[in-house]
Design an enzyme around this catalytic site. Structure first.
Site, short mmCIF file in Angstrom:
data_model
loop_
_atom_site.label_atom_id
_atom_site.label_comp_id
_atom_site.label_asym_id
_atom_site.label_seq_id
_atom_site.Cartn_x
_atom_site.Cartn_y
_atom_site.Cartn_z
N PRO A 183 1.06 -1.33 -0.04
CA PRO A 183 0.16 0.15 0.07
C PRO A 183 0.89 1.23 -0.02
CG PRO A 183 0.04 -0.89 2.18
CD PRO A 183 0.75 -2.01 1.27
N GLN A 188 -6.33 -1.24 3.23
CA GLN A 188 -5.34 -0.82 4.54
C GLN A 188 -6.18 0.22 5.26
OE1 GLN A 188 -1.41 1.37 4.73
NE2 GLN A 188 -0.61 -1.01 5.48
N CYS A 216 3.27 3.08 9.05
CA CYS A 216 3.51 4.33 8.32
C CYS A 216 4.18 5.36 9.27
CB CYS A 216 2.31 4.81 7.79
SG CYS A 216 2.40 6.43 6.78
N LYS A 261 0.42 -4.63 9.32
CA LYS A 261 1.58 -4.14 8.46
C LYS A 261 2.35 -3.55 9.55
CE LYS A 261 3.91 -2.66 4.64
NZ LYS A 261 4.67 -1.63 4.93
N ASN A 286 9.23 -7.08 3.85
CA ASN A 286 8.87 -5.93 2.95
C ASN A 286 10.08 -4.90 3.53
OD1 ASN A 286 7.17 -2.78 3.57
ND2 ASN A 286 7.57 -3.66 1.64
N GLY A 287 10.33 -4.12 2.58
CA GLY A 287 11.61 -3.19 2.46
C GLY A 287 12.84 -3.20 1.54
N GLY A 288 12.97 -2.63 0.41
CA GLY A 288 14.11 -2.49 -0.07
C GLY A 288 14.17 -3.48 -0.91
N ARG A 333 7.95 0.29 -3.96
CA ARG A 333 8.24 1.30 -5.11
C ARG A 333 8.89 0.57 -6.29
NH1 ARG A 333 12.44 4.68 -1.75
NH2 ARG A 333 12.25 2.71 -0.38
#
Length: 335
Positions: free
Chosen positions: A18, A71, A101, A140, A212-214, A236
């Protein structure tokens, strides 16, 4: 028809994160032309906006997006429960609580990553949401926030989540620094700690954990799955290079290759775009999500330039898409 909980859990093997201002309904419809199996998420929708603000229109989506999850952001259990009911009634396959977030707007509203400092409140929120709906409720989170020690906090936090009956969590493998870093910096500056998330998965065999992440490529995602993670969430990179999703069903879900090309995906968007324009929408509202489709391929710059410059013009229609396609060599269109 809303997918079953089993279907959404299977789809969570790969998901698109999201992302505020990015994963709107037009983006999700486009991504669904690239992958049938990947789980898609809405932008975060705040429970106060839905329950008190009369913003039910934020839940609008096309059934073709399924499997798709909403979400929610919030910190008031009863309000989140009502928002979850609204989302379920709208047809979403899953309701996810944002505990990750780090934006200023989220902090001021006492939801998002700051909730990792209030695990008891998170438990109340998740329990209320689960009691309100039959679809899966998920979460999340980050590995910690500010001065918290992730190796202590993350296992404690997940143990609390598990006690609420929530069985699926996505962990962004960075801390969130709520003081001193912008939301953009929070996506890049705090170091990634993949080993901690992998170790945590081993300790919580009963939880379905996504990392998640990178993560920027499908082979990286497969590496995490091979190492024992239940799922991988890409953010992204999936937005800026959506063409990677064309290989997701075969590479991640082990289905036969679809043989679908980027050109096929563009053609599949035509009826959707036409209907959007007839309803009074603007071309750029859809095509802005398609700019990266030919990333790294000959003609990609011309494709982006034509769509970026001309989709905003008054009366812009499908002829802009045709002109952008004509700037691409056949080799780029066919793959």
């Amino acid at each position: 028809m809303t997918p079953s909980a089993t279907t959404t859990t299977q789809a969570a093997r790969l998901s698109v994160a999201p992302m505020m201002d990015w994963t709107d309904r037009h983006c999700r419809f486009f991504h669904r032309q690239l992958t049938r199996r990947t789980l898609l998420y809405t932008e975060m929708v705040t429970a106060p906006a839905l329950v008190r603000g009369g913003a039910a229109h934020l839940l609008a989506f096309d059934a073709a997006e399924q499997p798709v999850a909403v979400q929610l952001g919030g910190s008031e259990p009863a309000e989140l429960a009502e928002a979850a009911r609204m989302a379920e009634a709208a047809g979403y396959a899953e309701v996810n609580l944002n505990i990750g977030c780090p934006s200023d707007r989220v902090k001021s509203g006492c939801f998002g990553a700051v909730l990792m400092k209030s695990p008891a409140l998170v438990a109340e929120c998740l329990s209320a949401m689960r009691e309100a709906v039959a679809v899966p409720v998920t979460a999340k989170c980050r590995i910690g926030v500010d001065e918290q020690e992730p190796r202590e906090v993350l296992p404690q936090f997940l143990e609390m989540v598990q006690k609420t009956g929530v069985s699926r969590v996505t962990v962004h493998a960075r801390k969130a620094w709520l003081q001193g870093l912008s939301p953009k910096e929070n996506r890049e500056v705090p170091p990634l700690d993949y080993p901690l998330v992998h170790e945590t998965k081993q300790a919580f065999a009963g939880l379905h954990l996504s990392i998640n992440g990178g993560i920027s490529r499908l082979d990286e995602a497969q590496g995490h799955l091979d190492a024992g993670m239940d799922g991988v969430m890409i953010g992204r990179s999936a937005y800026h290079d959506p063409g990677m999703l064309l290989q997701a069903d075969a590479q991640i879900f082990h289905e036969a290759p679809s043989g679908r090309s980027r050109r096929d995906a563009v053609d599949a968007m035509r009826p959707y775009i036409d209907a959007h324009l007839i309803a009074g929408g603007k071309l750029a509202q859809v095509t802005r999500h398609m700019l990266g489709l030919f990333q790294g391929r000959p003609g990609a710059r011309a494709w982006r330039r034509i769509l970026s410059e001309d989709s905003h013009r008054e009366g812009a229609g499908l002829e802009v898409l045709d002109r952008a396609l004509s700037a691409l060599p056949e080799a780029s269109l066919a793959a």
